[in-house]
Write a protein that holds these residues in place. Structure first.
Motif, PDB file in Angstrom:
ATOM      1  N   ASP A 149     -76.912 -33.016  56.340  1.00  0.00           N
ATOM      2  CA  ASP A 149     -76.735 -34.485  56.476  1.00  0.00           C
ATOM      3  C   ASP A 149     -75.343 -34.883  55.636  1.00  0.00           C
ATOM      4  OD1 ASP A 149     -77.585 -34.841  53.818  1.00  0.00           O
ATOM      5  OD2 ASP A 149     -79.785 -35.749  54.496  1.00  0.00           O
ATOM      6  N   TRP A 150     -75.391 -36.110  55.321  1.00  0.00           N
ATOM      7  CA  TRP A 150     -74.238 -36.458  54.434  1.00  0.00           C
ATOM      8  C   TRP A 150     -73.920 -35.516  53.472  1.00  0.00           C
ATOM      9  CZ3 TRP A 150     -74.046 -37.105  49.090  1.00  0.00           C
ATOM     10  CH2 TRP A 150     -72.610 -37.728  48.686  1.00  0.00           C
ATOM     11  N   ASN A 151     -74.870 -34.628  52.826  1.00  0.00           N
ATOM     12  CA  ASN A 151     -74.581 -33.969  51.917  1.00  0.00           C
ATOM     13  C   ASN A 151     -74.247 -32.553  52.579  1.00  0.00           C
ATOM     14  OD1 ASN A 151     -74.597 -32.324  49.610  1.00  0.00           O
ATOM     15  ND2 ASN A 151     -75.955 -33.495  48.601  1.00  0.00           N
ATOM     16  N   ASP A 152     -73.330 -32.310  52.637  1.00  0.00           N
ATOM     17  CA  ASP A 152     -72.793 -31.103  53.324  1.00  0.00           C
ATOM     18  C   ASP A 152     -73.405 -29.782  52.726  1.00  0.00           C
ATOM     19  OD1 ASP A 152     -71.270 -31.944  55.576  1.00  0.00           O
ATOM     20  OD2 ASP A 152     -69.455 -31.954  54.529  1.00  0.00           O
ATOM     21  N   GLY A 153     -73.454 -29.959  51.279  1.00  0.00           N
ATOM     22  CA  GLY A 153     -73.973 -28.762  50.630  1.00  0.00           C
ATOM     23  C   GLY A 153     -75.499 -28.429  50.961  1.00  0.00           C
ATOM     24  N   LEU A 154     -76.346 -29.108  51.456  1.00  0.00           N
ATOM     25  CA  LEU A 154     -77.472 -28.750  52.099  1.00  0.00           C
ATOM     26  C   LEU A 154     -77.405 -28.070  53.249  1.00  0.00           C
ATOM     27  CD1 LEU A 154     -79.368 -32.251  51.155  1.00  0.00           C
ATOM     28  CD2 LEU A 154     -79.249 -30.201  49.915  1.00  0.00           C
ATOM     29  N   PHE A 173     -65.655 -36.416  61.075  1.00  0.00           N
ATOM     30  CA  PHE A 173     -66.114 -37.563  61.858  1.00  0.00           C
ATOM     31  C   PHE A 173     -66.596 -38.604  60.927  1.00  0.00           C
ATOM     32  CE2 PHE A 173     -68.714 -39.987  64.772  1.00  0.00           C
ATOM     33  CZ  PHE A 173     -67.910 -40.050  65.826  1.00  0.00           C
ATOM     34  N   ARG A 174     -67.392 -38.297  59.978  1.00  0.00           N
ATOM     35  CA  ARG A 174     -67.886 -39.313  59.224  1.00  0.00           C
ATOM     36  C   ARG A 174     -66.838 -40.045  58.112  1.00  0.00           C
ATOM     37  NH1 ARG A 174     -70.319 -34.808  55.880  1.00  0.00           N
ATOM     38  NH2 ARG A 174     -72.252 -34.709  56.848  1.00  0.00           N
ATOM     39  N   ASP A 175     -66.158 -39.148  57.715  1.00  0.00           N
ATOM     40  CA  ASP A 175     -65.095 -39.483  56.567  1.00  0.00           C
ATOM     41  C   ASP A 175     -64.237 -40.488  56.911  1.00  0.00           C
ATOM     42  OD1 ASP A 175     -65.783 -37.037  54.455  1.00  0.00           O
ATOM     43  OD2 ASP A 175     -65.878 -36.174  56.658  1.00  0.00           O
ATOM     44  N   GLN A 176     -63.278 -40.109  57.822  1.00  0.00           N
ATOM     45  CA  GLN A 176     -62.405 -41.458  58.005  1.00  0.00           C
ATOM     46  C   GLN A 176     -62.741 -42.628  58.867  1.00  0.00           C
ATOM     47  OE1 GLN A 176     -61.335 -37.976  58.142  1.00  0.00           O
ATOM     48  NE2 GLN A 176     -60.024 -38.124  56.212  1.00  0.00           N
TER      49      GLN A 176
HETATM   50  C1  GLC Z   1     -67.424 -34.065  51.394  1.00  0.00           C
HETATM   51  C2  GLC Z   1     -67.188 -34.139  52.687  1.00  0.00           C
HETATM   52  C3  GLC Z   1     -68.280 -35.585  52.974  1.00  0.00           C
HETATM   53  C4  GLC Z   1     -69.533 -35.360  52.557  1.00  0.00           C
HETATM   54  C5  GLC Z   1     -69.378 -35.121  51.036  1.00  0.00           C
HETATM   55  C6  GLC Z   1     -70.990 -34.970  50.469  1.00  0.00           C
HETATM   56  O1  GLC Z   1     -66.808 -35.095  50.715  1.00  0.00           O
HETATM   57  O2  GLC Z   1     -66.047 -34.388  53.193  1.00  0.00           O
HETATM   58  O3  GLC Z   1     -68.140 -35.529  54.589  1.00  0.00           O
HETATM   59  O4  GLC Z   1     -70.506 -36.527  52.921  1.00  0.00           O
HETATM   60  O5  GLC Z   1     -68.611 -34.139  50.770  1.00  0.00           O
HETATM   61  O6  GLC Z   1     -71.403 -33.670  51.042  1.00  0.00           O
END
Ligand code: GLC
Length: 814
Positions: free
Chosen positions: A478-483, A361-364
């Protein structure tokens, strides 16, 4: 041009030529026309797809970057002495006498010479058709007549990938031979794509038919088989297929292991050149497929189509361009960054390190900003597509699959906010506020609502999900999927979302007001102020802004943190949101520079997590220094470039650019490892054994952002609502700069001397010789159809404009 021991840029930077095939990692091209696509590596590895690079894959491939020996192959054998080699390095890995692989927008060409046969193999995609086009030219460089076999080979996938359970999948193929067309036609009775309905489970046919055909010369003897064993032989030796030596039996039908092997025995006189072509096409039914095979059944048709694709790319990339003294800046911004964003991110949605096929959703949405300076209507289309993947409560799919319309509906806290963010960018560029009235449905109701309402629901959802002290909840991430575990139990907070939301509240208010709608203005201004107070009260750490809290209220990104003491995004976005007073913003910026900047780019956080922390999530489980765990995460690194421009910190602008520019970094190609012509997703950080090593190329949102920031902030041709603001903050190495910028149907040429930039001076902008107030060019100043010329210079006044340069480490508000 910008060469290293493996290759160099050619054709004015438009193309990259690999001369030594032993590149440290596969150096690939991602070629797509929006529907049909393929990836090809400099070794010859790769695969092809239609519409979705995981759910609808045409040719088999398995990810193995070291061997890189899965792909589509072009063989040659000498029928007199039995030698076999491949035109690309793989799969035969013979030592070619000469070798080049040229990647460019829309096609890749291998040129190799071996056994005194020069072979040139070009692969491209038709501009607007579901067809992959190959042309092969063979020249006999010896002084004797040669009897050769030219053979093309790949395995069919025809569905979801990877189909590693091959013994299961092979039972569902049907192949046939169309002798008249010299074609192998394949389809599959089963498609594993997850549609999410009970009847679907492995109970649906692949809805296409694919074909691979060859154009032949009059005297050619053709060999064709669709069984892998019939071609490779019982020991399956890709490097020396039995079919290339002995010929192969024509196995078709339902009982083989589906492949396409098409060979032609040809005779070449000394010095003679012959050409053969191949087409790999896919359609919904036989009639559609045969039509494509018939239209691309000559080398002339293939050559014309490849030229059409090349000229479409030239036209697509040309409208906005820069000419400077820094060739890396020019070739990245004029060719490779927009190509990467369009071909790999928006269209192919794949790289070699990651295959997606889904829309994030956020990427493209972010990527679609690449169109703003070129074809803004395509950004508009992307916005409306994403808006239709929002739910009535304002939440959205984190990602969704376009073929099956299934996706992940989660509690991510920033996804939905990118809708008003990109809508604001689009209106800021185009002035097209009518987009706000576009009726778009939600996923979970048929009743449509205006786009403005979709955006309001995004904002309302974000505002409603805050902690008691007014900071946004981080949710699933949030933007950081890894959190991914920080927000467990809806408890953790995200400071970054606060800054992000602050920028949106300001920008989207502007967008609504431009549309004559002030109904939300007072509320949005008040909410923005409430967020500003909350972050300053709770998230200021003394020298920088903290990042988040976990379920226990423990801070991430604080001096008290054992690892992960400082995060980049909360410093850069505090600057974008003007969230603190000048002393805090300056201090945060200086801290980011001091603690996060490296010679290979700004780190996402430091120090990296060395111990997995179940209350943080998978970010802390990555090897320290890799990906988001304390490496350079390129997407976020590009935002540091914008922050440097906002800070008027031209030294930092120069340092960041040089530290991330792939052509520059790849001068030491063995250390850098990745392609010199596209951005990597990440670069290893200090705790890695190989700091500075790049990876995860092509499939990264950084390409669109770096291009956007370079144009809008570094050379400073920036859309600013009802004006184009000319406000460069250029690295001096750009020298004499010329920018050609499209804006609202006008073409504007901007010229300046980057070395004359002076942060403490007044920036004077002249349009056709007259000074423009506040550096803002409005539509009224530009006659349509006339090229407008703008010049920029910097003038020191008697009493220089004061700049606040005092550094506060005390964290005072003053
Ligand atoms: C990946 C995800 C992106 C996210 C980013 C940072 O690139 O595709 O949506 O913002 O990681 O975690």
């Amino acid at each position: 041009m910008l060469s290293n021991e493996y290759g160099r840029f050619i054709d004015g930077g438009r193309a990259y030529e690999i001369t030594n095939p032993r590149t440290p990692r596969p150096w690939v091209n991602v070629v797509s026309n929006g529907r049909y696509g393929f990836v090809v590596s400099g070794n010859g590895g790769g695969f092809s797809w239609l519409d979705h690079c995981q759910l609808n894959v045409l040719t088999r491939w398995e990810m193995d970057h070291l061997r890189d020996d899965r792909g589509r192959f072009m063989y040659l054998s000498d029928l007199d002495d039995g030698s076999v080699w491949s035109v690309a390095p793989h799969p035969c890995r013979v030592q070619h006498d000469s070798f080049r692989c040229i990647h460019r927008a829309g096609s890749t060409t291998f040129q190799s010479s071996c056994m005194e046969i020069l072979a040139v193999w070009e692969l491209g995609v038709a501009a607007a058709e579901n067809a992959e086009l190959w042309e092969v030219a063979l020249t006999n460089q010896s002084d004797r007549q040669r009897r050769l076999r030219l053979g093309a080979f790949f395995q069919w996938c025809c569905g979801t990938a990877p189909d590693v359970k091959r013994e299961f999948h092979r039972l569902f193929f049907t192949t046939r031979h169309d002798e008249k067309r010299r074609a192998i036609i394949a389809t599959k009775n089963m498609w594993e794509a997850p549609f999410g309905t009970p009847d679907d489970h492995w109970n649906r046919p692949w809805p296409h038919v694919a074909g691979f055909a060859m154009s032949a010369g009059d005297g050619d003897t053709i060999w064709a088989t669709s069984d892998t064993e019939a071609f490779l032989g019982r020991d399956g030796d890709q490097a020396r297929p039995a079919g290339m030596v002995k010929g192969c039996s024509p196995v078709f039908g339902r009982f083989g292991d589906a492949c396409a092997a098409l060979c032609a025995d040809v005779v070449l006189e000394p010095g003679q050149t012959i050409k053969r072509s191949f087409v790999l096409a896919v359609a919904d039914d036989d009639a559609g497929l045969l039509d494509l095979l018939d239209r691309y059944n000559t080398t002339q048709a293939i050559e014309a189509a490849l030229e059409e694709t090349a000229s479409e790319w030239r036209a697509r990339l040309a409208p906005t361009r820069v000419t400077t003294s820094a060739s890396d800046f020019d070739l990245l911004n004029n060719h490779w960054l927009p190509y990467q964003a369009i071909s790999a991110r928006l269209w192919g949605r794949t790289g070699y390190y990651q295959q997606s096929g889904a829309y994030g959703f956020r990427d493209q949405l972010q990527d679609s900003q690449i169109w703003l300076h070129r074809e803004p209507g395509r950004c508009r289309d992307q916005i409306l597509l994403h808006a239709a993947h929002q739910f009535v409560d304002g939440s959205v799919y984190h990602w969704w699959n376009p073929l099956t319309e299934t996706g992940l509906h989660d509690q991510c806290s920033d996804d939905y906010l990118w809708l008003p963010f990109v809508v604001s960018s689009y209106i800021r560029e185009t002035g097209d506020t009518a987009i706000l009235d576009e009726q778009v449905r939600f996923v979970d109701t048929e009743t449509p609502a205006p786009l403005a309402e979709h955006c309001r629901r995004s904002i309302a959802r974000s505002l409603s999900r805050r902690s008691k002290r007014g900071l946004p909840l981080i949710g699933d991430n949030d933007w950081n999927d890894g959190l991914s575990a920080v927000g467990h139990g809806d408890k953790g907070e995200s400071v970054w979302v606060a800054f992000f939301l602050m920028t949106i509240l300001e920008d989207f208010t502007r967008a609504l007001e431009a549309h004559g709608d002030t109904s939300s203005s007072a509320q949005y201004v008040a909410e923005r102020e409430a967020l500003r107070i909350a972050v300053n009260q709770h998230a200021w750490d003394g020298d920088w802004f903290r990042r988040a809290t976990d379920r226990d209220g423990r801070w991430l990104g604080s001096r008290e943190s054992v690892e992960g003491k400082i995060f980049l995004n909360t410093q850069t976005w505090a600057i974008f949101a003007a969230a603190g007073d000048e002393s805090r913003l300056l201090t945060a910026w200086e801290s980011a520079k001091e603690r996060l900047f490296t010679p290979y780019g700004p780190l996402l956080l430091a120090p990296a997590y060395t111990v997995p922390d179940p209350k943080i999530g998978y970010l802390s489980r990555y090897a320290p220094g890799s990906r988001e765990n304390g490496g350079v995460y390129m997407h976020a690194a590009t935002w540091a470039l914008k922050a440097a421009c906002l800070r008027r910190d031209v030294e930092a602008v120069a340092a960041i650019w040089k530290s991330i520019s792939p052509p520059t970094r790849a001068a030491d190609a063995d250390a850098y490892a990745a392609e010199p012509y596209v951005l990597p997703g990440n670069v290893d950080g200090p705790l890695s054994t190989q700091p500075g090593r790049a990876g995860w190329t092509w499939y990264t949102g950084s390409a669109a952002w770096l291009n956007f920031i370079s144009l809008e902030w570094v050379v400073g041709a920036r859309a600013d609502w009802d004006a184009l603001r000319i406000d460069p903050c250029p690295l001096p190495e750009l020298g004499m700069v010329e920018v050609v910028r499209q804006w609202r149907g006008r073409e504007i040429v901007i010229r300046f001397d980057a070395a004359a930039y002076d942060a403490g001076a007044e920036c004077i902008v002249e349009l056709n010789g007259a000074i423009v107030p506040e550096q803002r060019i409005t539509e009224a100043m530009l006659a349509p159809g006339v090229l407008s010329e703008v010049s920029v210079r910097w003038v020191r006044r008697e009493s220089p404009i004061p700049r606040v340069l005092l550094k506060s480490r005390q964290g005072s508000e003053t």
